[in-house]
Each structure stands twice: as C-alpha cells, then as structure tokens.
Design a protein around this motif. Sequence first.
Motif, mmCIF file in Angstrom:
data_model
loop_
_atom_site.group_PDB
_atom_site.id
_atom_site.type_symbol
_atom_site.label_atom_id
_atom_site.label_comp_id
_atom_site.label_asym_id
_atom_site.label_seq_id
_atom_site.Cartn_x
_atom_site.Cartn_y
_atom_site.Cartn_z
ATOM 1 N N GLU A 25 0.827 -1.217 0.000
ATOM 2 C CA GLU A 25 0.000 0.000 0.000
ATOM 3 C C GLU A 25 0.855 1.258 0.000
ATOM 4 O O GLU A 25 0.535 2.242 -0.677
ATOM 5 C CB GLU A 25 -0.924 -0.015 1.218
ATOM 6 N N ASP A 26 1.963 1.227 0.717
ATOM 7 C CA ASP A 26 2.832 2.405 0.805
ATOM 8 C C ASP A 26 3.553 2.698 -0.506
ATOM 9 O O ASP A 26 4.106 3.793 -0.679
ATOM 10 C CB ASP A 26 3.864 2.229 1.926
ATOM 11 N N ASN A 27 3.564 1.732 -1.411
ATOM 12 C CA ASN A 27 4.293 1.911 -2.663
ATOM 13 C C ASN A 27 3.387 1.979 -3.887
ATOM 14 O O ASN A 27 3.856 1.872 -5.022
ATOM 15 C CB ASN A 27 5.321 0.793 -2.824
ATOM 16 N N GLU A 28 2.106 2.185 -3.647
ATOM 17 C CA GLU A 28 1.171 2.340 -4.758
ATOM 18 C C GLU A 28 1.447 3.593 -5.581
ATOM 19 O O GLU A 28 1.003 3.711 -6.720
ATOM 20 C CB GLU A 28 -0.264 2.370 -4.236
ATOM 21 N N ILE A 29 2.208 4.528 -5.021
ATOM 22 C CA ILE A 29 2.509 5.771 -5.734
ATOM 23 C C ILE A 29 3.488 5.542 -6.885
ATOM 24 O O ILE A 29 3.578 6.373 -7.803
ATOM 25 C CB ILE A 29 3.100 6.836 -4.777
ATOM 26 N N PHE A 30 4.218 4.430 -6.858
ATOM 27 C CA PHE A 30 5.192 4.149 -7.913
ATOM 28 C C PHE A 30 4.505 3.437 -9.073
ATOM 29 O O PHE A 30 3.832 2.416 -8.877
ATOM 30 C CB PHE A 30 6.346 3.301 -7.385
ATOM 31 N N GLN A 31 4.712 3.927 -10.259
ATOM 32 C CA GLN A 31 4.075 3.369 -11.443
ATOM 33 C C GLN A 31 4.474 1.915 -11.687
ATOM 34 O O GLN A 31 3.649 1.103 -12.116
ATOM 35 C CB GLN A 31 4.423 4.201 -12.678
ATOM 36 N N ASP A 32 5.723 1.583 -11.430
ATOM 37 C CA ASP A 32 6.224 0.251 -11.753
ATOM 38 C C ASP A 32 6.303 -0.675 -10.549
ATOM 39 O O ASP A 32 7.050 -1.663 -10.565
ATOM 40 C CB ASP A 32 7.595 0.359 -12.420
ATOM 41 N N VAL A 33 5.543 -0.382 -9.502
ATOM 42 C CA VAL A 33 5.402 -1.306 -8.377
ATOM 43 C C VAL A 33 3.994 -1.895 -8.433
ATOM 44 O O VAL A 33 3.005 -1.168 -8.358
ATOM 45 C CB VAL A 33 5.637 -0.604 -7.032
ATOM 46 N N LYS A 34 3.918 -3.210 -8.605
ATOM 47 C CA LYS A 34 2.633 -3.875 -8.794
ATOM 48 C C LYS A 34 2.465 -5.011 -7.784
ATOM 49 O O LYS A 34 3.429 -5.711 -7.453
ATOM 50 C CB LYS A 34 2.525 -4.464 -10.202
ATOM 51 N N LEU A 35 1.235 -5.198 -7.328
ATOM 52 C CA LEU A 35 0.890 -6.319 -6.456
ATOM 53 C C LEU A 35 -0.071 -7.229 -7.207
ATOM 54 O O LEU A 35 -1.119 -6.779 -7.671
ATOM 55 C CB LEU A 35 0.243 -5.837 -5.159
ATOM 56 N N ARG A 36 0.292 -8.512 -7.312
ATOM 57 C CA ARG A 36 -0.543 -9.457 -8.044
ATOM 58 C C ARG A 36 -0.796 -10.692 -7.203
ATOM 59 O O ARG A 36 0.149 -11.257 -6.635
ATOM 60 C CB ARG A 36 0.133 -9.864 -9.360
ATOM 61 N N PRO A 37 -2.054 -11.131 -7.133
ATOM 62 C CA PRO A 37 -2.341 -12.391 -6.441
ATOM 63 C C PRO A 37 -1.847 -13.573 -7.259
ATOM 64 O O PRO A 37 -1.775 -13.503 -8.494
ATOM 65 C CB PRO A 37 -3.872 -12.394 -6.335
ATOM 66 N N ARG A 38 -1.497 -14.637 -6.566
ATOM 67 C CA ARG A 38 -1.042 -15.845 -7.265
ATOM 68 C C ARG A 38 -1.416 -17.063 -6.421
ATOM 69 O O ARG A 38 -1.364 -17.018 -5.184
ATOM 70 C CB ARG A 38 0.466 -15.803 -7.503
ATOM 71 N N SER A 39 -1.787 -18.135 -7.074
ATOM 72 C CA SER A 39 -2.152 -19.363 -6.364
ATOM 73 C C SER A 39 -1.536 -20.569 -7.057
ATOM 74 O O SER A 39 -1.280 -20.541 -8.263
ATOM 75 C CB SER A 39 -3.681 -19.519 -6.309
ATOM 76 N N ILE A 40 -1.271 -21.604 -6.283
ATOM 77 C CA ILE A 40 -0.735 -22.862 -6.799
ATOM 78 C C ILE A 40 -1.451 -24.016 -6.103
ATOM 79 O O ILE A 40 -2.057 -23.843 -5.033
ATOM 80 C CB ILE A 40 0.787 -22.980 -6.575
ATOM 81 N N SER A 41 -1.379 -25.184 -6.710
ATOM 82 C CA SER A 41 -1.994 -26.369 -6.108
ATOM 83 C C SER A 41 -0.961 -27.363 -5.589
ATOM 84 O O SER A 41 -1.264 -28.173 -4.712
ATOM 85 C CB SER A 41 -2.907 -27.069 -7.125
ATOM 86 N N GLU A 42 0.263 -27.306 -6.129
ATOM 87 C CA GLU A 42 1.342 -28.175 -5.665
ATOM 88 C C GLU A 42 2.659 -27.422 -5.707
ATOM 89 O O GLU A 42 2.811 -26.499 -6.519
ATOM 90 C CB GLU A 42 1.442 -29.435 -6.542
ATOM 91 N N PRO A 43 3.585 -27.745 -4.829
ATOM 92 C CA PRO A 43 3.617 -28.853 -3.870
ATOM 93 C C PRO A 43 2.671 -28.686 -2.690
ATOM 94 O O PRO A 43 2.526 -29.592 -1.889
ATOM 95 C CB PRO A 43 5.069 -28.870 -3.404
ATOM 96 N N VAL A 44 2.025 -27.514 -2.591
ATOM 97 C CA VAL A 44 1.034 -27.274 -1.549
ATOM 98 C C VAL A 44 -0.034 -26.360 -2.126
ATOM 99 O O VAL A 44 0.249 -25.506 -2.972
ATOM 100 C CB VAL A 44 1.699 -26.640 -0.299
ATOM 101 N N ASP A 45 -1.258 -26.562 -1.724
ATOM 102 C CA ASP A 45 -2.367 -25.735 -2.191
ATOM 103 C C ASP A 45 -2.353 -24.433 -1.400
ATOM 104 O O ASP A 45 -2.559 -24.439 -0.180
ATOM 105 C CB ASP A 45 -3.687 -26.477 -1.974
ATOM 106 N N MET A 46 -2.064 -23.311 -2.067
ATOM 107 C CA MET A 46 -1.949 -22.052 -1.334
ATOM 108 C C MET A 46 -2.241 -20.862 -2.235
ATOM 109 O O MET A 46 -2.184 -20.949 -3.460
ATOM 110 C CB MET A 46 -0.538 -21.897 -0.758
ATOM 111 N N GLN A 47 -2.541 -19.749 -1.598
ATOM 112 C CA GLN A 47 -2.732 -18.474 -2.267
ATOM 113 C C GLN A 47 -1.822 -17.443 -1.628
ATOM 114 O O GLN A 47 -1.535 -17.509 -0.427
ATOM 115 C CB GLN A 47 -4.184 -18.014 -2.172
ATOM 116 N N GLY A 48 -1.361 -16.502 -2.418
ATOM 117 C CA GLY A 48 -0.511 -15.452 -1.898
ATOM 118 C C GLY A 48 -0.393 -14.321 -2.890
ATOM 119 O O GLY A 48 -1.268 -14.141 -3.751
ATOM 120 N N TYR A 49 0.705 -13.570 -2.779
ATOM 121 C CA TYR A 49 0.897 -12.391 -3.613
ATOM 122 C C TYR A 49 2.362 -12.287 -4.031
ATOM 123 O O TYR A 49 3.254 -12.756 -3.328
ATOM 124 C CB TYR A 49 0.531 -11.116 -2.846
ATOM 125 N N VAL A 50 2.563 -11.635 -5.173
ATOM 126 C CA VAL A 50 3.912 -11.274 -5.601
ATOM 127 C C VAL A 50 3.934 -9.766 -5.842
ATOM 128 O O VAL A 50 3.151 -9.246 -6.640
ATOM 129 C CB VAL A 50 4.338 -12.010 -6.885
#
Length: 225
Positions: free
Chosen positions: A189-214
């Motif tokens: 949130e503190d870096n939303e002012i930068f044009q080239d800073v992006k937050l994207r959700p990402r999920s995988i099913s293996e090796p473990v089923d999880m959700q997170g962000y990059v």
Amino acid sequence: MSKKTRFNIKYKTTPIRSSSDDFWAYGVNITKPNHPHVTDIREDGFVPQHFASKVWQSNFLLMDMLSALPVKNQLNVIEIGAGWGALSVFMNKHFDAAVIASDLDENLWPYQQMLAQRNDSNITSKVLPIEQITDRVLAETDLIIASDICYDNDTKNALQSLVELVACRNDVVFLLADIGRKAFMRLSEDNEIFQDVKLRPRSISEPVDMQGYVLSVNPIREILC
C-alpha cells in the motif's frame, strides 16, 4: 505427481504432505526439517535463527511464476532472506543464473550448500543484511528475489528502502512473494505511488495448495530475452 512445463522442460513437483522426508518443487529436491542431512547440520551446531527452520511456502509462488518465463541465461541474482536457499538453487539449476543466497543468519550456509549439492547446482552463500544492498550492489545485479521475509515493522522498513532504490532504476527487478501478512500488505500500500510497483495475487496447487501475492518492482520483461 504433477509436472510444471516451460517450453520443453518439465519440472518435477510432488506434494509436501507425505511420509517422505523430502519433496520436489519445480525440479528442486528439498529436504524437510526431519531429514537426516538437516539433523546432521543441526548437531554440528548450525541452528537456524529468524524463522529459518524450513523452506517457507511463498518460495513456490515465485518458482511457479518464474518457471513460465523465458529468463535469459547468466542473470546476476540475489536472494535476500534466503533461508535454506531453495529459490536460489531453482534459479541456478534451471536458468544458469549466478546466484547469491544472502541472509542475516550466519548459520544457514550449510543448509544452502546442502540443497545445492543435492541438486547439482552452484550458489554462493553470504551474510548480507537488506540495509547493505546499495546502489553499488544493484549495479551488478539483474534480479532480487525474496519470499516470506516481510513479517514486522523492522523488515517492512528495510524493504521499503530497497523498493525505493530499485524503483529509481530501470536495470534491476525486485520480486517479493508473501502469503499476505499485515506488514507485507502495508508495504504494498505504501508503494502504490510508484508506477512500476505492482501487487498481483497468485495461487498454486502443488507442492502445496496455497494463495498469496507477488510484489514486483519494475517490469519483469526488462530482464527477459
């Protein structure tokens, strides 16, 4: 068992939750905390600090993301807060990257080198606080990677300074994965002012089923073929 594919390359991935004392993640063989090699290292007096008692799951979010990209050979990579260095091994093994696995904890190099040897890869282990990653270091770096290291205000503040350094350049990319801890979300949130800073959700099913962000700083295409 599933396999991840990048072009004609298939990366072996197996579930973490099994009776085995190791598992595969995107072509990297990773030991669990109960593996005899890990026990031997601990008995030699190398006891992990700073939550580095295992390979944390957000590593796999970045492996999944990077395995689908045409990353060029011989990138210069620094993994910060590398822990056991699984992500560093992944980058060297699959992309022939020159990788420094850095961490605050001087006890972690045996774990990093053990994983590297198991995977016939070559990484450099180094004690390097985030605060010591300066413009001089960035001038020799193409990609910075990290996962699950933004867990309190101190790490958030250190990472904020690094994000600002990288955002002022166009020759370095920073990728930070997390499960969505409060400190990490505040950093985003503190870096939303930068044009080239992006937050994207990402999920995988293996090796473990999880959700997170990059969280990415600068476009990843800048370091691709």
